[in-house]
Write an enzyme that holds these catalytic residues in place. Structure first.
Site, PDB file in Angstrom:
ATOM      1  N   LYS A 164      25.061 -81.510 133.982  1.00 34.40           N
ATOM      2  CA  LYS A 164      25.159 -82.897 134.423  1.00 34.40           C
ATOM      3  C   LYS A 164      26.536 -83.192 135.022  1.00 34.40           C
ATOM      4  O   LYS A 164      26.654 -83.940 135.991  1.00 34.40           O
ATOM      5  CB  LYS A 164      24.889 -83.853 133.248  1.00 34.40           C
ATOM      6  CG  LYS A 164      23.486 -83.794 132.699  1.00 34.40           C
ATOM      7  CD  LYS A 164      22.414 -84.046 133.737  1.00 34.40           C
ATOM      8  CE  LYS A 164      22.367 -85.476 134.235  1.00 34.40           C
ATOM      9  NZ  LYS A 164      21.325 -85.623 135.314  1.00 34.40           N
ATOM     10  N   PRO A 206      23.658 -92.792 131.611  1.00 33.43           N
ATOM     11  CA  PRO A 206      23.061 -93.320 130.378  1.00 33.43           C
ATOM     12  C   PRO A 206      23.453 -92.502 129.160  1.00 33.43           C
ATOM     13  O   PRO A 206      23.688 -91.291 129.239  1.00 33.43           O
ATOM     14  CB  PRO A 206      21.548 -93.202 130.610  1.00 33.43           C
ATOM     15  CG  PRO A 206      21.361 -92.828 132.043  1.00 33.43           C
ATOM     16  CD  PRO A 206      22.643 -92.166 132.478  1.00 33.43           C
TER      17      PRO A 206
HETATM   18  P1  NDP Z   1      12.382 -85.749 131.831  1.00 32.43           P
HETATM   19  O1  NDP Z   1      12.393 -84.368 131.316  1.00 32.43           O
HETATM   20  O2  NDP Z   1      11.326 -86.666 131.341  1.00 32.43           O
HETATM   21  O3  NDP Z   1      12.356 -85.738 133.397  1.00 32.43           O
HETATM   22  C1  NDP Z   1      13.000 -84.775 134.165  1.00 32.43           C
HETATM   23  C2  NDP Z   1      12.419 -84.816 135.544  1.00 32.43           C
HETATM   24  O4  NDP Z   1      13.073 -83.821 136.346  1.00 32.43           O
HETATM   25  C3  NDP Z   1      10.920 -84.479 135.564  1.00 32.43           C
HETATM   26  O5  NDP Z   1      10.298 -85.271 136.537  1.00 32.43           O
HETATM   27  C4  NDP Z   1      10.926 -83.022 135.988  1.00 32.43           C
HETATM   28  O6  NDP Z   1       9.734 -82.614 136.649  1.00 32.43           O
HETATM   29  C5  NDP Z   1      12.084 -83.038 136.979  1.00 32.43           C
HETATM   30  N1  NDP Z   1      12.544 -81.689 137.242  1.00 32.43           N
HETATM   31  C6  NDP Z   1      13.071 -80.797 136.389  1.00 32.43           C
HETATM   32  N2  NDP Z   1      13.310 -79.631 137.037  1.00 32.43           N
HETATM   33  C7  NDP Z   1      12.911 -79.818 138.312  1.00 32.43           C
HETATM   34  C8  NDP Z   1      12.884 -78.987 139.479  1.00 32.43           C
HETATM   35  N3  NDP Z   1      13.306 -77.722 139.473  1.00 32.43           N
HETATM   36  N4  NDP Z   1      12.418 -79.528 140.635  1.00 32.43           N
HETATM   37  C9  NDP Z   1      11.957 -80.798 140.682  1.00 32.43           C
HETATM   38  N5  NDP Z   1      11.946 -81.620 139.618  1.00 32.43           N
HETATM   39  C10 NDP Z   1      12.412 -81.121 138.452  1.00 32.43           C
HETATM   40  O7  NDP Z   1      13.822 -86.338 131.505  1.00 32.43           O
HETATM   41  P2  NDP Z   1      14.426 -87.807 131.657  1.00 32.43           P
HETATM   42  O8  NDP Z   1      13.513 -88.699 132.352  1.00 32.43           O
HETATM   43  O9  NDP Z   1      14.958 -88.187 130.331  1.00 32.43           O
HETATM   44  O10 NDP Z   1      15.668 -87.455 132.547  1.00 32.43           O
HETATM   45  C11 NDP Z   1      15.802 -87.911 133.865  1.00 32.43           C
HETATM   46  C12 NDP Z   1      17.252 -87.829 134.228  1.00 32.43           C
HETATM   47  O11 NDP Z   1      18.009 -88.628 133.328  1.00 32.43           O
HETATM   48  C13 NDP Z   1      17.836 -86.428 134.137  1.00 32.43           C
HETATM   49  O12 NDP Z   1      18.729 -86.280 135.201  1.00 32.43           O
HETATM   50  C14 NDP Z   1      18.581 -86.446 132.798  1.00 32.43           C
HETATM   51  O13 NDP Z   1      19.638 -85.545 132.796  1.00 32.43           O
HETATM   52  C15 NDP Z   1      19.084 -87.878 132.791  1.00 32.43           C
HETATM   53  N6  NDP Z   1      19.429 -88.436 131.501  1.00 32.43           N
HETATM   54  C16 NDP Z   1      18.492 -88.557 130.505  1.00 32.43           C
HETATM   55  C17 NDP Z   1      18.836 -89.135 129.294  1.00 32.43           C
HETATM   56  C18 NDP Z   1      17.856 -89.309 128.181  1.00 32.43           C
HETATM   57  O14 NDP Z   1      18.289 -89.605 127.055  1.00 32.43           O
HETATM   58  N7  NDP Z   1      16.542 -89.168 128.403  1.00 32.43           N
HETATM   59  C19 NDP Z   1      20.221 -89.615 129.050  1.00 32.43           C
HETATM   60  C20 NDP Z   1      21.111 -89.446 130.173  1.00 32.43           C
HETATM   61  C21 NDP Z   1      20.709 -88.896 131.342  1.00 32.43           C
HETATM   62  P3  NDP Z   1       8.498 -81.931 135.847  1.00 32.43           P
HETATM   63  O15 NDP Z   1       7.766 -83.063 135.177  1.00 32.43           O
HETATM   64  O16 NDP Z   1       7.713 -81.278 136.905  1.00 32.43           O
HETATM   65  O17 NDP Z   1       9.090 -80.983 134.855  1.00 32.43           O
END
Ligand code: NDP
Length: 349
Positions: A161, A186
């Site tokens: 990140k 976040p």
């Molecule tokens: P999720 O795991 O629910 O979502 C991650 C998303 O990234 C999914 O849509 C996934 O797709 C996609 N993804 C992962 N690898 C790839 C790839 N190679 N190509 C295309 N898409 C990809 O996590 P969150 O919703 O929680 O996280 C979303 C963002 O928020 C991230 O950047 C995370 O680091 C950040 N974040 C999250 C926090 C939390 O507490 N949840 C806190 C702070 C930041 P697929 O469904 O196909 O795997």
């Protein structure tokens, strides 16, 4: 605020916990949305059934690791919300599984925006992980702090990140692309999930309830509700004067308080941690015991136990007028939602 664009807003990683909530909120506000997904667009009925989705949500395929993959997705958009990034704590290969998609993917999205022309702003979902991976109890963290300690071997998710956010700022500085960048950082996001999968952050709460961590250790987290997180992204897009990074955390809470709260709410029938190791001696013991955990969980424990995380959220409150839902309410809703989705068994009666 009225809608600031009639063009589709691109949201990457539409299948994710945070992105799905952003999409729901954008549709409710009347925006058109173009979400990117990795599988066939038909594979996401929970997105297709959102209010407004039939007329205003389009899903297109894109992958962070495929060159040029986002060109089509951002074409004709003025605002791009880039949330896609792997959020996994224990991986086999940190470079391949975390850093590569996070950093290369961010560069791909920024390049695609430059190529498309017409993009006005990119909102990047960064993380508190890009701010610190070893909280200093005497510091109240603000947007000025950067995580300088993570590496491929030490908290690799935090590393991915940090590098991704740095790559985004470097892109803006070096390429002067004609659009600006806002980062939302976040803390741990909790609350009900539109997506059927269990997100890593809600999983932490589930793990605490099913006995994965049998000890109460001296660790605290910043928490923020999923709906507040989505709203922060949309306000970042809609607020012309927004600038730089925004820490997005409602409150911090330690494990002892979380366990007490869950017990009080009637969840004492679960395998909540009982042994109290939150004193100084307990912290030392916890550091030793952390070696019995999966590798990256162990590192996380060693770099966080015995330390207080304090987050200053005044910038986001001031610039966006953000208010936050009390975190206990959000955690309760997360627990009920995990039971409803079958991620957690119902309370024993
Ligand atoms: P999720 O795991 O629910 O979502 C991650 C998303 O990234 C999914 O849509 C996934 O797709 C996609 N993804 C992962 N690898 C790839 C790839 N190679 N190509 C295309 N898409 C990809 O996590 P969150 O919703 O929680 O996280 C979303 C963002 O928020 C991230 O950047 C995370 O680091 C950040 N974040 C999250 C926090 C939390 O507490 N949840 C806190 C702070 C930041 P697929 O469904 O196909 O795997």
């Amino acid at each position: 605020m009225n809608m600031i664009t009639q063009k589709p807003v691109c949201v990457t990683g539409a299948s994710g916990f945070i992105a799905a909530e952003i999409i729901k909120a954008l549709l409710l506000k009347g925006y058109r949305v173009r979400g990117t997904v990795r599988k066939s667009p038909d594979a996401y009925p929970f997105l297709a059934s959102l209010d407004g989705a039939v007329d205003r949500l389009e899903l297109v395929e894109a992958d962070l690791l495929k060159s040029g993959s986002y060109k089509q997705a951002v074409k004709g958009c003025e605002y791009v919300l880039h949330t896609a990034s792997p959020y996994i704590i224990n991986v086999k290969n940190s470079q391949r599984d975390l850093v590569e998609p996070a950093v290369r993917g961010t560069q791909e999205v920024m390049e695609a925006c430059l190529f498309a022309g017409g993009v006005k702003r990119v909102v990047l979902t960064s993380s508190i992980a890009a701010v610190t991976d070893q909280p200093d109890s005497s510091v109240i963290y603000t947007e000025k702090e950067w995580n300088r300690l993570s590496s491929l071997k030490r908290n690799p998710y935090h590393y991915s990140k940090t590098l991704a956010e740095q790559a985004a700022w470097k892109f803006i500085k070096e390429k002067n692309p004609g659009f600006d960048l806002i980062a939302i950082n976040p803390a741990l996001v909790t609350g009900p999930s539109l997506a059927p999968s269990l997100n890593t952050s809600n999983q932490l709460i589930r793990d605490i309830m099913i006995g994965v961590f049998p000890m109460i250790m001296d660790v605290n987290w910043g928490f923020v509700d999923i709906r507040d997180t989505a709203r922060a992204h949309i306000l970042a897009m809609e607020t012309p004067a927004a600038q730089g990074r925004y820490l997005c955390s409602a409150e911090t809470m330690n494990l002892a308080e979380l366990v007490r709260f869950l017990k009080m709410e009637g969840y004492d029938g679960y395998s909540l941690p009982k042994i109290n190791l939150s004193g100084k001696a307990g912290t030392l013991l916890m550091k030793l015991l952390s070696y019995s955990q999966p590798k990256d969980t162990g590192t996380f424990i060693r770099t966080h136990v015995g330390r207080l995380l304090q987050i200053d959220n005044s910038k986001i409150r001031k610039d966006f007028g953000m208010t936050f839902m009390p975190i206990k309410k959000s955690i309760l809703e997360a627990v009920r939602d995990m039971i409803a989705w079958g991620h957690l068994s119902g309370p024993k009666t």
